[in-house]
Design a protein around this motif. Structure first.
Motif, PDB file in Angstrom:
ATOM      1  N   GLU A  53      -3.574  -0.606 -14.413  1.00  0.00           N
ATOM      2  CA  GLU A  53      -4.567  -1.257 -13.560  1.00  0.00           C
ATOM      3  C   GLU A  53      -4.331  -2.768 -13.623  1.00  0.00           C
ATOM      4  O   GLU A  53      -4.057  -3.302 -14.710  1.00  0.00           O
ATOM      5  CB  GLU A  53      -5.980  -0.958 -14.060  1.00  0.00           C
ATOM      6  N   PHE A  67       0.829  -1.204   0.000  1.00  0.00           N
ATOM      7  CA  PHE A  67       0.000   0.000   0.000  1.00  0.00           C
ATOM      8  C   PHE A  67       0.864   1.256   0.000  1.00  0.00           C
ATOM      9  O   PHE A  67       0.497   2.277  -0.590  1.00  0.00           O
ATOM     10  CB  PHE A  67      -0.936   0.010   1.205  1.00  0.00           C
ATOM     11  N   ASP A  93      -3.642  -1.912  -9.254  1.00  0.00           N
ATOM     12  CA  ASP A  93      -2.495  -1.409  -8.500  1.00  0.00           C
ATOM     13  C   ASP A  93      -1.636  -2.558  -7.985  1.00  0.00           C
ATOM     14  O   ASP A  93      -0.407  -2.446  -7.957  1.00  0.00           O
ATOM     15  CB  ASP A  93      -2.972  -0.563  -7.309  1.00  0.00           C
ATOM     16  N   VAL A 103       1.660   1.775  -3.563  1.00  0.00           N
ATOM     17  CA  VAL A 103       0.478   2.227  -4.307  1.00  0.00           C
ATOM     18  C   VAL A 103       0.185   3.693  -4.013  1.00  0.00           C
ATOM     19  O   VAL A 103      -0.254   4.446  -4.898  1.00  0.00           O
ATOM     20  CB  VAL A 103      -0.734   1.335  -3.953  1.00  0.00           C
ATOM     21  N   GLN A 135       2.886   0.417  -9.140  1.00  0.00           N
ATOM     22  CA  GLN A 135       2.233  -0.880  -9.131  1.00  0.00           C
ATOM     23  C   GLN A 135       3.061  -1.881  -8.324  1.00  0.00           C
ATOM     24  O   GLN A 135       4.258  -1.712  -8.136  1.00  0.00           O
ATOM     25  CB  GLN A 135       2.048  -1.395 -10.562  1.00  0.00           C
ATOM     26  N   SER A 194       1.589   5.951  -6.396  1.00  0.00           N
ATOM     27  CA  SER A 194       1.184   5.670  -7.782  1.00  0.00           C
ATOM     28  C   SER A 194       2.056   4.628  -8.466  1.00  0.00           C
ATOM     29  O   SER A 194       2.241   4.660  -9.684  1.00  0.00           O
ATOM     30  CB  SER A 194       1.178   6.973  -8.611  1.00  0.00           C
ATOM     31  N   LEU A 232      -7.585  -4.043   2.146  1.00  0.00           N
ATOM     32  CA  LEU A 232      -7.478  -2.775   1.424  1.00  0.00           C
ATOM     33  C   LEU A 232      -8.806  -2.306   0.835  1.00  0.00           C
ATOM     34  O   LEU A 232      -8.826  -1.376   0.035  1.00  0.00           O
ATOM     35  CB  LEU A 232      -6.434  -2.906   0.308  1.00  0.00           C
ATOM     36  N   CYS A 254      -7.398   1.538  -3.701  1.00  0.00           N
ATOM     37  CA  CYS A 254      -6.410   0.571  -4.179  1.00  0.00           C
ATOM     38  C   CYS A 254      -7.150  -0.603  -4.806  1.00  0.00           C
ATOM     39  O   CYS A 254      -8.103  -1.138  -4.225  1.00  0.00           O
ATOM     40  CB  CYS A 254      -5.541   0.106  -3.007  1.00  0.00           C
ATOM     41  N   THR A 255      -6.727  -1.011  -6.014  1.00  0.00           N
ATOM     42  CA  THR A 255      -7.357  -2.154  -6.683  1.00  0.00           C
ATOM     43  C   THR A 255      -6.404  -3.344  -6.663  1.00  0.00           C
ATOM     44  O   THR A 255      -5.196  -3.205  -6.840  1.00  0.00           O
ATOM     45  CB  THR A 255      -7.715  -1.813  -8.137  1.00  0.00           C
TER      46      THR A 255
END
Length: 697
Positions: free
Chosen positions: A656, A596, A658, A599, A604, A602, A626, A631-632
């Motif tokens: 995409e 995290f 993350d 992330v 990955q 920004s 999360l 956050c994906t």
């Protein structure tokens, strides 16, 4: 501020003073306390009895309630408190003694025997249903030893034998003793640590307690009381109530339910499973108190009820005005509004936490949100927070704010966790014929645990059988040299031959391969050393909120590991850090926080796992932790359809998701990240070296 200081504030409660006056008058034998929420009952009892001299027996409904109440009471009171559990594992009907529980029971009986003023005892019906031995029998089964006392070592050994202690090479659980020259180690049932007695001739020179795991001394003692196992004693037995002083006050949530529970235990039938089982219900009931006897024994004592259950008309009722801590569920909009509302109404807010860092995280979260709130941090926490409207106090816990799991701990936990004991437990699971690896002699077969004669002394040893029937005896002091053989399923290994040198040659070849790998690693890391990496930003309020929302308390090792990872990530040198720990020690949580952090800048993140099942498990864990943050998370494996993987790879090139979690499939040439900032490898030893290197490079 600490908890005893907070208790001093709470002791000014007018209801506490009223309760103390009622007890001093002596007219009220049955008091009812209502309106107590959270850990309010423990707070009230601790405040009431902190200056009083009589014994207080607190009876909760079950082991878990009692454990939390004991933790709260011990932390709040700042004075010795005793936990009185059941002496049996799971249930008395199975017939298996629980040595750690026996330690706590014996410790409590010892405190009652010496009539310590103001004794606090916490228990539950299952424990009260079990009879205890009398003071006379306890005295007969206790050996008192003091520094400077004249006593023969052979006499001490004879006494231990007569009390039922087992002679072993070293002690690792209650009921054992060991003799080594002029030193005697003994693990009694009256202390969480074993004792080491050092003789000089026939005089006791030193007494020390020591740690089973490290074998290092903890503290010097002037005298010790060594008590043998008492749960299986065949002597006349009595109820615990018969040992309590006449001025004892019993605090319970529901006396009627306690009596019904004791009665139901009396009616249980023993489970016939092994040699430890009771032969009949009559044999088991000799160790139990009936429900009627329980009621009769408890009747003479003063009672304080803390529950609302109807059980006769009390002599007096004291109504507290409290409510449980609100369920914020990590919602800081809700928490901030509640804190400001309480402060505007004149309430004082106390935030209780086992970690000073956790309180600072809460301050930082509110400060970074532009909504600072004033509260007093309290060192150490209790189980359940509450608001007292009479005193206008908000006693909140950090674990309830963040929805974290809060556990209680008992002193007997130490006796359950020794490394030596675990090694012997693993050894006990071996069966003759199992393959075992000795670090010096190679692969052999387990031949059992035997006793051998060494220098006119009997010692326990592990018997290993090698090729051609060669036998090797390994002292149990050298268990660290043994490990269970782990190879390909269904393929038995070739036994080594003692003295042949084949095992040494095999280790030498393996060592050369390791050196080759090391050379490649050195070249790889030399290149990485020259490169300049991305320096991540310092943690913000979202990282603090994520860390504070962990449902368990961070261990010291977790705190250190995350501090090191954070420092590495905030440096401009490429990070390469190994996090080691056993299953359940919290490595995944460190990975989630690091991911995290990447992330948040920004970047990955790729998470490489050795199996599809583990990759999916990590996907669910990361997603759950999360879900409340921007956050994906997604995963890739051969188990997903080709079309789903194609769509995922297209999204990956656009940035995409993350965090992408996967198996060896992550090392595929078609897997292209838009801006990869962190690679996390789980169970690195199970992944092919080439796959790891291609990802790391």
């Amino acid at each position: 501020m600490d908890l005893p200081e907070l208790l001093t504030v709470y002791a000014a409660h007018p209801h506490i003073k009223a309760l103390s006056s009622l007890l001093d008058e002596g007219k009220s034998r049955d008091l009812l306390l209502t309106g107590l929420s959270g850990s309010g009952a423990a707070m009230a009892v601790a405040a009431l009895f902190r200056q009083r001299r009589e014994t207080c027996l607190c009876v909760l409904n079950d082991l878990e309630e009692a454990g939390y109440f004991y933790n709260d009471l011990a932390r709040l009171s700042g004075r010795p408190a005793f936990f009185f559990p059941s002496a049996w594992q799971r249930h008395i009907k199975y017939g298996h003694i629980d040595p750690p529980g026996e330690i706590l029971r014996t410790e409590t009986l010892g405190a009652l025997q010496h009539a310590q003023p103001g004794t606090l005892i916490v228990t539950y019906p299952d424990a009260l249903a079990e009879k205890v031995i009398s003071k006379e029998e306890l005295r007969d089964r206790t050996l008192q030893i003091s520094v400077g006392e004249k006593i023969d070592l052979p006499f001490v050994s004879d006494v231990f034998d007569s009390l039922g202690f087992e002679l072993t090479d070293y002690v690792y659980e209650p009921g054992q003793y060991a003799v080594r020259g002029s030193i005697v180690d003994v693990f009694p049932f009256s202390n969480e640590y074993p004792y080491r007695i050092d003789f000089f001739g026939n005089e006791v020179e030193t007494l020390r307690s020591f740690d089973v795991e490290t074998q290092l001394s903890r503290e010097k003692l002037q005298s010790v009381a060594i008590v043998s196992e008492i749960s299986r004693s065949g002597e006349a037995r009595i109820a615990l109530f018969d040992l309590l002083p006449e001025d004892t006050c019993i605090v319970a949530r529901d006396f009627a339910w306690c009596a019904e529970r004791v009665d139901s235990l009396w009616k249980e039938e023993p489970v016939q499973g092994d040699g430890a089982s009771f032969p009949s219900a009559e044999a088991m009931r000799k160790l139990l108190v009936s429900g009627e006897d329980f009621r009769r024994a408890a009747r003479p004592f003063r009672r304080i009820r803390t529950g609302a259950a109807a059980c006769g008309t009390p002599d007096a009722t004291v109504a507290f005005d409290t409510e449980p801590q609100p369920l914020f569920r990590k919602n800081f909009d809700l928490a901030g509004d509640a804190f400001r509302r309480y402060l505007s109404e004149g309430y004082r807010i106390f935030l209780l936490s086992d970690s000073e860092r956790q309180a600072e995280r809460v301050r930082a979260i509110f400060r970074d949100r532009g909504e600072p709130v004033a509260f007093t941090a309290v060192d150490r926490t209790i189980h359940g927070g509450f608001t007292d409207h009479t005193l206008k106090l908000c006693i909140f816990t950090d674990h309830q704010i963040f929805g974290r799991y809060h556990k209680y701990s008992l002193k007997s936990d130490r006796a359950r966790s020794g490394k030596v004991m675990l090694s012997l437990k693993e050894l006990s699971r071996f069966t003759p014929g199992d393959y075992v690896v000795h670090i010096d002699h190679g692969v052999g077969q387990f031949g059992g645990l035997v006793r051998t004669q060494v220098n006119d002394r009997v010692q326990e040893a592990v018997k290993l059988i090698y090729r051609n029937g060669d036998i090797l005896f390994v002292s149990i002091h050298s268990l660290h040299k043994l490990s269970k053989y782990r190879g390909k399923d269904g393929e038995p290994p070739v036994l080594n031959r003692l003295g042949s040198g084949a095992w040494e040659r095999l280790k030498s070849r393996a060592g050369k391969k390791v050196k080759d790998i090391a050379r490649e690693l050195i070249r790889l890391y030399a290149r990485r050393r020259q490169e300049k990496g991305f320096a991540f930003s310092p943690d913000g309020f979202m990282q603090d909120e994520l860390a504070a929302g962990f449902i368990y308390e961070d261990t010291p090792d977790q705190v250190k590991a995350m501090t090191d990872v954070r420092a590495d990530m905030e440096s401009d040198r490429p990070m390469d850090r190994l996090i080691c720990g056993d299953v359940g020690f919290g490595k995944t949580e460190i990975a989630i926080r690091a991911a995290f952090k990447a992330v948040a800048d920004s970047k990955q993140v790729a998470v490489l796992a050795p199996t599809t099942a583990l990759a999916y498990q990590h996907f669910r864990t990361f997603s759950e932790r999360l879900k409340d943050f921007p956050c994906t998370v997604d995963y890739i494996s051969r188990a997903r359809s080709a079309s789903a993987v194609r769509q995922l790879l297209q999204r990956l090139r656009r940035g995409e998701p993350d965090i992408l979690i996967g198996t060896h499939r992550l090392a595929g040439k078609d897997v292209v990240f838009k801006d990869l900032g962190l690679l996390i490898i789980d169970e690195e030893q199970k992944l092919a070296w080439r796959s790891r290197r291609s990802c790391a490079a």
